[in-house]
Design an enzyme around this catalytic site. Structure first.
Site, PDB file in Angstrom:
ATOM      1  N   ALA A   1      66.353  10.064  18.119  1.00  0.00           N
ATOM      2  CA  ALA A   1      67.518   9.653  17.391  1.00  0.00           C
ATOM      3  C   ALA A   1      68.645  10.600  17.268  1.00  0.00           C
ATOM      4  O   ALA A   1      68.306  11.903  16.988  1.00  0.00           O
ATOM      5  CB  ALA A   1      66.815   9.232  16.080  1.00  0.00           C
TER       6      ALA A   1
ATOM      7  N   GLY B   1      52.042  11.257  14.326  1.00  0.00           N
ATOM      8  CA  GLY B   1      51.175  12.384  13.767  1.00  0.00           C
ATOM      9  C   GLY B   1      52.026  13.610  13.964  1.00  0.00           C
ATOM     10  O   GLY B   1      51.684  14.661  13.243  1.00  0.00           O
TER      11      GLY B   1
ATOM     12  N   CYS C   1      51.613  18.462  13.265  1.00  0.00           N
ATOM     13  CA  CYS C   1      50.502  18.717  12.602  1.00  0.00           C
ATOM     14  C   CYS C   1      49.369  17.926  13.290  1.00  0.00           C
ATOM     15  O   CYS C   1      48.308  18.802  13.523  1.00  0.00           O
ATOM     16  CB  CYS C   1      50.754  18.120  11.207  1.00  0.00           C
ATOM     17  SG  CYS C   1      49.372  18.199  10.002  1.00  0.00           S
TER      18      CYS C   1
ATOM     19  N   HIS D   1      25.612  22.192 -11.915  1.00  0.00           N
ATOM     20  CA  HIS D   1      24.889  23.384 -11.813  1.00  0.00           C
ATOM     21  C   HIS D   1      23.572  22.957 -10.951  1.00  0.00           C
ATOM     22  O   HIS D   1      22.947  21.710 -11.092  1.00  0.00           O
ATOM     23  CB  HIS D   1      24.256  24.035 -12.943  1.00  0.00           C
ATOM     24  CG  HIS D   1      23.168  25.190 -12.785  1.00  0.00           C
ATOM     25  ND1 HIS D   1      23.639  26.403 -12.440  1.00  0.00           N
ATOM     26  CD2 HIS D   1      21.892  24.871 -12.735  1.00  0.00           C
ATOM     27  CE1 HIS D   1      22.572  27.108 -12.192  1.00  0.00           C
ATOM     28  NE2 HIS D   1      21.163  26.278 -12.274  1.00  0.00           N
TER      29      HIS D   1
END
Length: 478
Positions: free
Chosen positions: A119, A44, A47, A445
């Site tokens: 890495a 994750g 963020c 509307h």
């Protein structure tokens, strides 16, 4: 450190499991590739764990709290409503954990391997992964770098200062809060904590005395901040931050020879990003970098090395999750042999402030600077029926067009449901819509969406809920 005995082979490796990384991994798996994610912290990324999601839990709370007032006119007695920050933190942790588990489940369902560790490249076809005392090496067919970036404060400041991530971890509401910056995260923090009860002061950095929205939104935003009693200072020198273990003192110059010294219980400093390329060891590969150190990529998200792609904050351009997500999918599709490319000409920008702001395309100023014969239409929420029902009449919609071709150049919204409405604007500019294309459809509307319709009608002076402009007639004597 224990070195693995053999170099292991992998098909597609994604370095980083943030929004861009895990989207890339899942898309590549959907297209038949075997995928491995290497993540040194949590799936994750920033963020989900520290940034977008935690901050929006707070902005959602503040927006809801701010709407308590108008609820009375709907027959809802909210006079006893209080705010509990520790309880909100519990909710935030629950939301974040649920989303993380969702990402883990999706990776498992797509047979994506997840390796913990950091890495770094050994060569253009091999990486090493360090996890504590364990060190393993892997060869790959393709790799997507989604490692994100580092952050550093825009001013020298004591380590006790709040940051765009730590501010959302507070367990106690600040009585006073000074914020330094003019970016979207700072604006969200300012209106959020002000709504929840903090006394907020905002200091704008030197040469950044305005926000970077369309001029109409900048003007209305200044009015809204003043209405919310958020004090704004326009610094002409970089502030000096001093902390005595109890209280902050912030000193700077405003205007000519005007010294300002502010005191506060809490202080916050905006951050700028710095690419995380050094620890990755990409310099030894000859990957092309920008002057600032960001990885250069083409529209397919490929670097100058055919098997190496890069996405997200470590590449040039705005540090937005929406950019990383799109790039991740594009990179994966190209790796799988499906030609795909990114074009961020029309990248939507949203700010969950009070009121919310959303925009896409050119501002009026940008359009003029690019030589367009600009025509604008505006519609205020003051005349919108559903905004009146909600008691959220602050804000407007603005449409920017080219008068010669009627081409829609940009749409800028401030107010209720702005973030949800901007998708319509994004589709319009992406599909090269003209004035008539946005007039032809019927808008629901009652809805706040009608403000977009009326802003387009206003381009021709035909907005129904807007009084006609009064033209002064010249009086001549007989």
């Amino acid at each position: 450190m224990v070195v693995g005995e053999l170099t292991q082979e992998r098909d597609v490796i994604v370095i980083g499991g943030g929004p861009g990384g895990y989207h890339a991994a899942i898309r590549a798996a959907q297209l038949g590739r075997q995928v491995t994610i290497i993540e040194k912290n949590k799936l994750g990324g920033v963020c989900l764990n520290e940034g977008c999601i935690p901050s929006k839990v707070h902005t959602a709370a503040a927006q809801s709290f701010q709407r308590m007032g108008p609820f009375l006119q709907l027959g809802l007695d909210t006079s006893g409503v209080t705010f509990d920050l520790p309880r909100l933190q519990q909710h935030k942790k629950k939301v974040v954990e649920q989303l993380i588990q969702g990402v883990i489940a999706l990776c498992k369902a797509n047979k994506i391997e997840i390796i913990e560790g950091e890495a770094s490249f050994i060569s253009a076809s091999k990486i090493g992964v360090e996890n504590g005392h364990q060190y393993d090496t892997f060869t790959f067919n393709d790799v997507i770098i989604a490692a994100g970036c580092k952050k550093e404060p825009i001013a020298e400041i004591h380590h006790h200062a709040l940051t765009p991530t730590s501010i959302w971890t507070l367990e106690q509401l600040p009585s006073e809060l000074i914020l330094y910056g003019n970016d979207d995260f700072t604006l969200e923090a300012a209106t959020t904590f002000n709504s929840l009860g903090s006394k907020v002061t905002l200091i704008l950095p030197p040469e950044q005395h305005d926000f970077t929205f369309d001029p109409s939104i900048n003007k209305e935003l200044q009015r809204q901040l003043k209405k919310q009693k958020i004090k704004i200072y326009k610094a002409h020198t970089t502030p000096q931050f001093m902390f005595d273990d109890v209280q902050w003192e912030v000193a700077f110059e405003q205007g000519k020879n005007e010294s300002v010294i502010l005191e506060s219980s809490h202080s916050y400093c905006a951050e700028k990003r710095k690419p995380s390329t050094e620890s990755l060891g990409i310099q030894r590969l000859g990957i092309h970098l920008s002057d600032e150190g960001f990885i250069k990529i083409n529209a397919a998200c490929r670097t100058n090395i055919a098997s190496i792609y890069a996405i997200g904050d470590i590449t040039e351009g705005p540090a937005l999750a929406v950019k990383a997500i799109k790039q991740g999918k594009v990179a994966a599709e190209n790796i799988a042999g499906e030609p795909s490319e990114c074009d961020f000409t029309f990248l939507p920008r949203i700010v969950q402030s009070i009121p919310p702001i959303a925009s896409v395309g050119m501002t009026e100023t940008e359009a003029i600077e690019k030589g367009f014969d600009v025509k604008v239409g505006e519609s205020s929420l003051q005349s919108n029926g559903y905004a009146s029902i909600l008691g959220q009449k602050e804000g407007f919609t603005k449409t920017v067009t080219d008068a010669k071709t009627d081409l829609v150049l940009g749409i800028h919204i401030m107010g209720a449901q702005a973030v949800e409405m901007i998708s319509t604007g994004t589709l319009a500019v992406e599909m090269v819509a003209r004035h008539e294309d946005m007039l032809f459809p019927s808008y629901p509307h009652p809805s706040v969406n009608e403000s977009m319709w009326e802003s387009v009608e206003d381009l021709e002076g035909k907005a129904i809920h807007k009084a006609p402009k009064v033209t002064k007639q010249k009086v001549t004597s007989s």
